[in-house]
Each structure stands twice: as structure tokens, then as C-alpha cells.
Design a protein around this motif. Structure first.
Motif, short mmCIF file in Angstrom:
data_model
loop_
_atom_site.label_atom_id
_atom_site.label_comp_id
_atom_site.label_asym_id
_atom_site.label_seq_id
_atom_site.Cartn_x
_atom_site.Cartn_y
_atom_site.Cartn_z
N GLN A 226 1.20 -1.36 0.03
CA GLN A 226 0.08 0.32 -0.26
C GLN A 226 1.29 1.29 -0.14
OE1 GLN A 226 -3.51 0.43 2.39
NE2 GLN A 226 -3.62 -2.05 2.27
N THR A 227 -0.07 1.89 0.00
CA THR A 227 1.02 2.99 0.20
C THR A 227 1.68 4.02 1.22
OG1 THR A 227 -1.16 5.09 -0.09
CG2 THR A 227 -0.44 4.31 -2.23
N SER A 228 2.32 4.79 1.77
CA SER A 228 2.40 5.94 2.69
C SER A 228 0.89 6.08 3.38
CB SER A 228 3.82 6.39 2.46
OG SER A 228 4.09 7.07 3.96
N GLU A 229 0.38 6.55 2.75
CA GLU A 229 -0.38 7.57 3.63
C GLU A 229 -1.43 6.20 4.04
OE1 GLU A 229 -4.57 10.31 2.17
OE2 GLU A 229 -2.68 10.80 1.21
N GLY A 230 -1.82 5.26 2.71
CA GLY A 230 -3.33 4.34 3.47
C GLY A 230 -2.03 3.62 4.52
N ARG A 231 -0.81 3.11 4.26
CA ARG A 231 -0.26 1.90 5.91
C ARG A 231 -0.18 3.19 6.99
NH1 ARG A 231 3.89 0.80 2.19
NH2 ARG A 231 5.14 2.46 2.32
N HIS A 232 -0.03 4.49 7.11
CA HIS A 232 -0.21 4.98 7.96
C HIS A 232 -1.17 4.89 8.61
CE1 HIS A 232 0.96 8.34 10.90
NE2 HIS A 232 -0.46 8.92 10.67
N LYS A 233 -2.60 5.48 7.68
CA LYS A 233 -3.37 5.07 8.18
C LYS A 233 -4.23 4.12 8.69
CE LYS A 233 -8.78 6.45 7.18
NZ LYS A 233 -9.90 6.77 5.37
N ALA A 234 -3.62 2.83 7.74
CA ALA A 234 -4.46 1.64 8.28
C ALA A 234 -3.44 1.01 9.99
CB ALA A 234 -4.00 0.42 7.41
N LEU A 235 -2.26 1.52 9.78
CA LEU A 235 -1.20 1.20 11.12
C LEU A 235 -2.26 2.41 12.79
CD1 LEU A 235 2.14 1.55 9.73
CD2 LEU A 235 0.85 -0.36 11.16
N SER A 236 -2.50 3.04 11.98
CA SER A 236 -3.24 3.74 13.14
C SER A 236 -4.09 3.30 13.62
CB SER A 236 -3.57 5.42 12.39
OG SER A 236 -4.32 6.91 13.78
N THR A 237 -5.67 2.87 13.21
CA THR A 237 -6.28 2.45 13.42
C THR A 237 -6.18 1.36 14.43
OG1 THR A 237 -7.19 1.72 11.58
CG2 THR A 237 -8.03 3.37 11.81
N CYS A 238 -5.17 0.20 13.26
CA CYS A 238 -4.64 -1.03 13.85
C CYS A 238 -4.22 -1.08 15.09
CB CYS A 238 -4.05 -1.42 13.17
SG CYS A 238 -5.06 -2.25 11.06
N SER A 240 -4.26 1.28 17.90
CA SER A 240 -5.08 1.57 18.80
C SER A 240 -6.00 0.38 19.59
CB SER A 240 -6.62 2.97 17.93
OG SER A 240 -5.57 3.51 18.29
N HIS A 241 -6.73 -0.24 17.89
CA HIS A 241 -6.95 -1.69 18.11
C HIS A 241 -6.63 -2.80 19.22
CE1 HIS A 241 -10.31 -4.81 18.42
NE2 HIS A 241 -8.97 -5.29 17.74
N ILE A 242 -4.65 -2.73 18.86
CA ILE A 242 -3.63 -3.69 19.43
C ILE A 242 -3.06 -3.13 21.04
CG2 ILE A 242 -1.00 -4.19 19.10
CD1 ILE A 242 -1.63 -4.32 16.09
N ILE A 284 -7.42 5.81 24.30
CA ILE A 284 -7.06 4.79 23.52
C ILE A 284 -7.17 5.20 21.97
CG2 ILE A 284 -6.01 3.09 22.08
CD1 ILE A 284 -5.47 2.30 24.99
N TYR A 285 -8.86 5.21 21.76
CA TYR A 285 -10.07 5.41 20.32
C TYR A 285 -9.27 6.86 20.06
CZ TYR A 285 -9.94 -0.36 20.43
OH TYR A 285 -10.01 -1.50 19.88
N THR A 286 -10.32 7.60 21.18
CA THR A 286 -10.06 9.11 21.00
C THR A 286 -8.48 9.59 20.36
OG1 THR A 286 -10.02 9.54 23.23
CG2 THR A 286 -12.15 9.83 22.14
N LEU A 287 -7.66 9.72 21.31
CA LEU A 287 -6.18 10.34 21.01
C LEU A 287 -5.62 9.91 19.72
CD1 LEU A 287 -5.03 10.07 24.41
CD2 LEU A 287 -6.12 12.07 23.73
N ARG A 288 -5.92 8.17 19.09
CA ARG A 288 -5.09 8.05 18.00
C ARG A 288 -5.79 8.34 17.01
NH1 ARG A 288 -0.64 5.00 18.66
NH2 ARG A 288 -0.90 4.11 16.54
N ASN A 289 -7.44 8.63 17.14
CA ASN A 289 -8.78 8.65 15.82
C ASN A 289 -8.72 9.71 15.62
OD1 ASN A 289 -10.81 8.24 14.21
ND2 ASN A 289 -10.43 6.32 14.82
#
Length: 310
Positions: A226-238, A240-242, A284-289
Motif C-alpha cells: 500500500q501507499t505511505s498514506e494508506g499504511r499510516h492510516k491503517a497502522l493508526s487504527t490497528c 489503537s486496537h492492538i 486510546i481510541y480518541t487520541l489516535r483517531n
């Protein structure tokens, strides 16, 4: 819920028997409890009132917050009140109800966290099929399945424990009624029941943890393309969950995957999954989202605007 026990109530030792420590704990845990209720309620209100937060991820986050609001009152109010009293007693029926509630909401949270990992897997690894697989009906069935799974698990744990005879000591070295301390008080051989209890909890914890780990390994591998932007967004949501998964699964696995040998250690670990994690989830979910923070700011500005208009 009655059995053949002569014991009609139990005495909880709580987190500490030191009066000074108990007063400090009262203030601290009362503050934590207010944060749990207010924080999770804010998440629910934000998701429901925002049109932008209508994806399955926020649908599951809303239910996770709802479970946390239901989960903490099972143990926290009793624990907080007990810091101010000398005799920390709980009736047999109240003890079994607390045992049921802890395992019902705790197991439901485990299943919802697993469902959220599945949602992220579909969103990142199979984006073209996401809208057809994660429909509102499918999301509803996954949530209902989580509640049903939690109920079945909890009813097994509660019925196995409630039918045991309690005729000797009634002092529980814990701040709430749980399986392991109750098994140690039963005046019969609890080896077989203990094996079933550990197998029941262990099977759920390990299978869900395996699904979670597998999901995130596949997600991390797929992010390379994936693109750098897509990677950053996915890692941000994931990310928090991890974080939430580690905070919740770690202590739960430590407590329920093995026969308990140190109850004093277990009750300190239990604070993490009954109080700390439900309190940290909203943060966790608000500070990172950014989407959630943006929706909260809009909700707050609308509230201020409506008050000025009055």
C-alpha cells in the motif's frame, strides 16, 4: 440461586487491609469509575450523533464502549464502597450474580475485540469486498454472536460454581467473586471442575488470541503493497486496537489460562481488565483517531451553539 451450602454470605478481603491505603484507593478508583462511565458514554454519543462515523469499525467501537459501561458496574461500585467499610460482605446470590456478570461482559468484550480485528482484516486486505461482506446485517449478527457467546461461557462458569457445596471458611481473598477463589473455598474436591473452568476460559482466550494475531500478521504483510498514506492510516487504527487487545488479553490470559496459585497476585492483575482497560479504551481510541476527535469537536461546537441560541 440456591445450593446445599451452609454458607449464605462471603467476606471479601478487598485489595488491601490497610486503612490508609483503602482511603487513597477510594478516591482513586472513584475517579477511575467516573472516567469509565463518562468516557465510554461520550464515545457512544459521538458515534450515534455523527454521520461520518457510520462505518462498521465505529459500529463495533460503540458496542465495545457499551460493554465497558455494563462491565465496570459489576465490580467497581462494590469495590469502591468496600474501601469505606470494615466488613466487606456479599450474599451467596450476590456473589453468583457478580461471577456471572464478570464473565458475561468480559467474554463478550473478548469476542467484540476479535470481531473488530476481523473488520480491520476485511477493510485492509479485501477492500473491494468490504461493503458486501460487512453489511449492517452482518455486523449486527457478529455483535449478537458476541453477546450469545459471552452468555454461554458465563452460564457454564456460574452453574459449575453455584452447585459446589460451601460449608467451611467464607473469606475470599479478592475484591469480587471469581471462579478461582470460590473453588478454593468449596468443601469438596474441585479438581475436575477446575479443569473444566480453565479449559472453558482457556479455549476462548487462546482461540480468540490466535485469530487476533493471525489477522494482524496478515494485515501487516499486506500493508507493504500500500501507499505511505494508506499504511499510516491503517497502522493508526490497528495500533489503537492492538493496544487495547494487549491491555485486556494479557491480564485475562494470565488469570484464567492456568490454575490459580496466588490469589493476592490475581486480584491485582484483575484490576487491569475490570477497571484500567475500560477506562483507557475511550482515551486510546480518541487520541489516535482523527475522525473521532473531529466528530467530538463538531458535537461540542453544536452543543455550545445551541446553548448560545437559547
Amino acid at each position: 440461586m440456591e445450593n446445599a451450602s451452609s454458607v449464605k454470605q462471603f467476606i471479601l478481603l478487598g485489595l488491601s487491609e490497610d486503612q490508609g491505603v483503602q482511603k487513597t484507593c477510594f478516591v482513586m478508583f472513584l475517579f477511575f469509575y467516573v472516567i469509565i462511565v463518562a468516557g465510554n458514554l461520550l464515545i457512544i454519543i459521538t458515534v450515534i450523533s455523527s454521520r461520518r462515523l457510520n462505518s462498521p469499525m465505529y459500529f463495533f467501537l460503540c458496542y465495545l464502549s457499551f460493554v465497558d459501561i455494563c462491565y465496570s458496574p459489576v465490580t467497581a461500585p462494590k469495590m469502591i464502597a468496600d474501601f469505606l467499610v470494615e466488613n466487606k460482605t456479599i450474599s451467596f446470590v450476590g456473589c453468583m450474580a457478580q461471577l456471572f456478570g464478570v464473565h458475561f461482559f468480559g467474554c463478550t468484550e473478548i469476542f467484540i475485540l476479535t470481531v473488530m480485528a476481523y473488520d480491520r482484516y476485511i477493510a485492509i486486505c479485501r477492500p473491494l469486498h468490504y461493503t458486501t461482506l460487512m453489511t449492517r446485517g452482518a455486523c449486527g449478527r457478529l455483535v449478537m454472536g458476541s453477546w450469545a457467546g459471552g452468555f454461554v461461557h458465563s452460564i457454564v462458569q456460574t452453574l459449575l460454581t453455584a452447585q459446589l457445596p460451601f460449608c467451611g471458611p467464607n473469606t475470599i481473598d479478592h475484591y469480587f467473586c471469581d471462579v478461582h477463589p470460590l473453588l478454593q473455598l468449596a468443601c469438596t474436591n474441585t479438581y475436575l471442575v477446575g479443569i473444566i473452568v480453565v479449559a472453558n476460559s482457556g479455549m476462548i482466550a487462546l482461540s480468540c488470541f490466535f485469530i487476533l494475531v493471525t489477522s494482524y500478521v496478515v494485515i501487516l504483510v499486506s500493508l507493504k503493497s500500500q501507499t505511505s498514506e494508506g499504511r499510516h492510516k491503517a497502522l493508526s487504527t490497528c495500533g489503537s486496537h492492538i493496544t487495547v487487545v494487549i491491555l485486556f488479553f494479557g491480564p485475562c490470559t494470565f488469570t484464567y489460562i492456568r490454575p490459580s496459585s496466588n490469589l493476592s497476585e490475581d486480584k491485582r492483575v484483575a484490576v487491569f481488565y475490570t477497571v484500567i482497560t475500560p477506562m483507557l479504551n475511550p482515551l486510546i481510541y480518541t487520541l489516535r483517531n482523527e475522525e473521532v476527535k473531529s466528530a467530538m469537536r463538531k458535537l461540542w461546537s453544536r452543543k455550545l451553539g445551541s446553548e448560545k441560541g437559547k
